[in-house]
Design an enzyme around this catalytic site. Structure first.
Site, PDB file in Angstrom:
ATOM      1  N   LYS A   1       0.817  -1.213   0.000  1.00  0.00           N
ATOM      2  CA  LYS A   1       0.000   0.000   0.000  1.00  0.00           C
ATOM      3  C   LYS A   1       0.852   1.264   0.000  1.00  0.00           C
ATOM      4  O   LYS A   1       0.355   2.340  -0.336  1.00  0.00           O
ATOM      5  CB  LYS A   1      -0.944   0.013   1.202  1.00  0.00           C
ATOM      6  CG  LYS A   1      -0.297   0.158   2.559  1.00  0.00           C
ATOM      7  CD  LYS A   1      -1.331   0.127   3.672  1.00  0.00           C
ATOM      8  CE  LYS A   1      -0.710   0.271   5.048  1.00  0.00           C
ATOM      9  NZ  LYS A   1      -0.026   1.555   5.245  1.00  0.00           N
TER      10      LYS A   1
ATOM     11  N   ARG B   1      -9.067   7.016   5.170  1.00  0.00           N
ATOM     12  CA  ARG B   1      -9.825   6.689   6.376  1.00  0.00           C
ATOM     13  C   ARG B   1     -10.637   7.887   6.852  1.00  0.00           C
ATOM     14  O   ARG B   1     -11.782   7.744   7.290  1.00  0.00           O
ATOM     15  CB  ARG B   1      -8.871   6.213   7.472  1.00  0.00           C
ATOM     16  CG  ARG B   1      -8.264   4.844   7.203  1.00  0.00           C
ATOM     17  CD  ARG B   1      -7.177   4.508   8.198  1.00  0.00           C
ATOM     18  NE  ARG B   1      -6.638   3.171   7.970  1.00  0.00           N
ATOM     19  CZ  ARG B   1      -5.390   2.812   8.232  1.00  0.00           C
ATOM     20  NH1 ARG B   1      -4.539   3.704   8.740  1.00  0.00           N
ATOM     21  NH2 ARG B   1      -4.973   1.587   8.007  1.00  0.00           N
TER      22      ARG B   1
ATOM     23  N   ARG C   1       0.629   9.925  13.547  1.00  0.00           N
ATOM     24  CA  ARG C   1       1.787   9.427  12.816  1.00  0.00           C
ATOM     25  C   ARG C   1       2.638   8.565  13.733  1.00  0.00           C
ATOM     26  O   ARG C   1       2.437   8.501  14.933  1.00  0.00           O
ATOM     27  CB  ARG C   1       2.633  10.606  12.295  1.00  0.00           C
ATOM     28  CG  ARG C   1       1.961  11.492  11.272  1.00  0.00           C
ATOM     29  CD  ARG C   1       1.810  10.832   9.909  1.00  0.00           C
ATOM     30  NE  ARG C   1       3.031  10.181   9.489  1.00  0.00           N
ATOM     31  CZ  ARG C   1       4.104  10.805   8.982  1.00  0.00           C
ATOM     32  NH1 ARG C   1       4.089  12.107   8.843  1.00  0.00           N
ATOM     33  NH2 ARG C   1       5.171  10.122   8.612  1.00  0.00           N
TER      34      ARG C   1
ATOM     35  N   ASN D   1       5.204   4.761  14.223  1.00  0.00           N
ATOM     36  CA  ASN D   1       5.019   3.329  14.051  1.00  0.00           C
ATOM     37  C   ASN D   1       3.873   2.830  14.934  1.00  0.00           C
ATOM     38  O   ASN D   1       3.290   3.586  15.713  1.00  0.00           O
ATOM     39  CB  ASN D   1       6.331   2.582  14.316  1.00  0.00           C
ATOM     40  CG  ASN D   1       6.840   2.773  15.733  1.00  0.00           C
ATOM     41  OD1 ASN D   1       6.068   2.755  16.689  1.00  0.00           O
ATOM     42  ND2 ASN D   1       8.138   2.931  15.896  1.00  0.00           N
TER      43      ASN D   1
END
Length: 305
Positions: free
Chosen positions: A83, A132, A149, A151
């Protein structure tokens, strides 16, 4: 086997390292005696965390540094979440393998609420994805959408610190890192569509590298590759950016390939949807056909608005 190790360029995030290790393990299994090592690198997408992805987005947000390593022969292949891979690769590179897809759904993650419908009016939801955000606006225009934002560990920590009432993440990433228990509910097709290529791991290599192509052949999943090809062609027909509010999901039926696509406006929540079916041996044509139809119906205004 060659005494020289096969070098895999990867981002440094825990999920990226898991994916690269997974590819390495599959390669060792397919080719006993093959030496494989990772080359962890930091990309611009990992470094700039104080602005939304759409502001710093553009082609190759998570790829450029890995492709430089390929071009300079410091790495033999690079592993990506598909993606994050632009619809069109730069000259000299090719997708040499696409692994079998995992759960393509988005995940609703919350410490207090079971699903999207259970959120109270004005609840704070974290996501950095325009795709989203557009679908959230359409379903729950009362929610407060906040950028998120970092991880997976960073995002979950911010939720646990009380900065959000819920966050949206890819289900596959949570499952791969052993965090499936954090998923309260799944947002899946047809009501909710994922990013093109979501949950598929892609391996990029230098175009024309026959040795690498042969090594990767046992890892390639034809059905997944067919489905994601239609999704990526749909995205390409709409501009090809990984940061556009575009969603797509394709499944291979007994007699045809079925594609659902969506273009949205993250500010208004207006969605333009479409679906198409076609021969499984022409996924690119199917994706571009659906993109052309949605553009004819007004998708360009949503993408530029």
């Amino acid at each position: 086997m060659s005494p020289f190790p096969l070098r895999i360029a990867t981002r440094k995030s825990p999920l990226a390292l898991w994916q690269a290790e997974h590819v390495a393990a599959r390669l060792r299994q397919a080719h006993p005696g093959l030496a494989v090592e990772l080359l962890p690198l930091s990309t611009r997408g990992d470094q700039v965390l104080d602005r939304p992805l759409a502001e710093i987005g553009g082609k190759g947000l998570f790829l450029k540094e890995l492709e430089v390593a390929l071009r300079e022969m410091r790495a033999d292949l690079a592993v990506h979440s598909l993606k994050d891979v632009p619809a069109e690769l730069d000259a000299g590179f090719a997708l040499a393998a696409v692994l079998a897809r995992a759960d393509a759904a988005d995940a609703f993650v919350s410490n207090a609420y079971a699903d999207l419908a259970a959120l109270p009016e004005g609840a704070r939801v974290g996501t950095s994805s325009l795709r989203r955000q557009a679908q959230l606006r359409a379903l729950r225009p009362d929610l407060v959408l906040l950028d998120l934002r970092g991880n997976l560990g960073t995002r979950l920590a911010r939720l646990d610190a009380g900065r959000y009432d819920a966050i949206l993440l890819a289900a596959a990433g949570l499952e791969r890192l052993g965090l499936a228990a954090r998923i309260r509910s799944r947002l899946d097709a047809p009501r909710w569509l994922p990013a093109p290529g979501q949950a598929a791991i892609a391996v990029e290599a230098r175009a024309g590298d026959a040795r690498i192509a042969a090594l990767l052949a046992p890892l390639h999943d034809t059905e997944t590759a067919t489905c994601v090809a239609a999704e990526r062609a749909f995205n390409a027909g709409l501009g090809g950016s990984c940061t556009l509010p575009v969603a797509a999901y394709s499944v291979l039926g007994e007699h045809a390939l079925h594609l659902q696509g969506l273009v949205g406006d993250a500010r208004s929540g207006r969605l333009l949807r479409g679906a198409a079916s076609g021969p499984a041996d022409a996924p690119d044509a199917l994706g571009r056909q659906l993109a052309a139809r949605l553009l004819h119906e007004g998708a360009a205004a949503l993408l530029t608005g």
